[in-house]
Enzyme design. Structure first.
Site: not given
Length: 217
Positions: A11, A178, A185
């Site tokens: 990922s 975020e 990530h």
């Protein structure tokens, strides 16, 4: 001369759409390479060196890869998941064995394998970023030496880069910024910075990817 770089990874490498600010470095690598080089990103989240093979994803690349193409392999984050035995590989045995399948498969097709150590996470102490996968990095380097394969030490590059930039700046590179409890990530901004480090590694190795005109962005 190579025209294609295939990416096998997890990922932290995969491509994400515009609906999220999450990014993987594989989706930005092409923008830092000469225009004639096509990056084909086959990385997908949650895969280890083992499951990427077991699901037929490596074979799908080998079915289409051409002589003098490159196969870049970044695995390790999910290999370290001891709590998920279907993913887990032991660094100095099964991890190395699976990496050698990627190497042998690429070479059988006349393509060039290249190993990339796992990228760093948002983990630091006293301003210094830390390697969360030391054994996997060592094992990958051992494999590269044993098989005479080129290697980009993205762990080392990302650790040095993060430590230089500092925690506050690096915070914006990860999805924790975020509002998500995610220290692994990347935001698209962070993923692009990692792509620059990979492109720098390509240039430093002097690979036959027209390194003299790799874009300095």
């Amino acid at each position: 001369m190579a025209n294609h770089i295939y990416l096998a990874g997890d990922s932290t490498v995969q491509t994400y759409g515009d609906s999220t600010n999450q990014g993987g470095w594989g989706q930005f690598l092409g923008s830092h390479l000469p225009e004639h080089i096509q990056v084909i990103n086959r990385a997908i989240g949650g895969r280890s060196s083992k499951t990427f093979v077991e699901e037929g994803r490596l074979q799908a690349i080998l079915d289409v890869i051409e002589p003098d193409d490159w196969l870049f392999v970044q695995m390790g984050h999910n290999d370290a998941s001891k709590n998920k035995p279907e993913r887990y590989t032991e660094p100095y045995t099964t991890y190395k064995q699976y990496l050698k399948q990627y190497i042998a498969g690429a070479r059988e097709k006349g393509a060039h394998p290249l190993l990339i150590t796992p990228v760093a996470r948002f983990h630091y102490e006293n301003g210094v970023f830390l390697n969360d996968f030391p054994d996997y990095c060592i094992a990958m380097k051992q494999t590269a030496a044993e098989e005479n394969v080129q290697l980009i030490d993205l762990m080392e590059k990302s650790l040095a880069f993060f430590t230089e930039k500092g925690e506050e700046k690096v915070y914006t590179y990860f999805m924790i910024s975020e509002g998500i409890n995610d220290y692994t990530h990347f935001t698209k901004k962070g993923a692009n910075e990692m792509a620059k480090l990979v492109a720098k590694g390509i240039k430093e190795l002097g690979l036959p990817l027209t390194e003299s005109i790799i874009k300095e962005r």
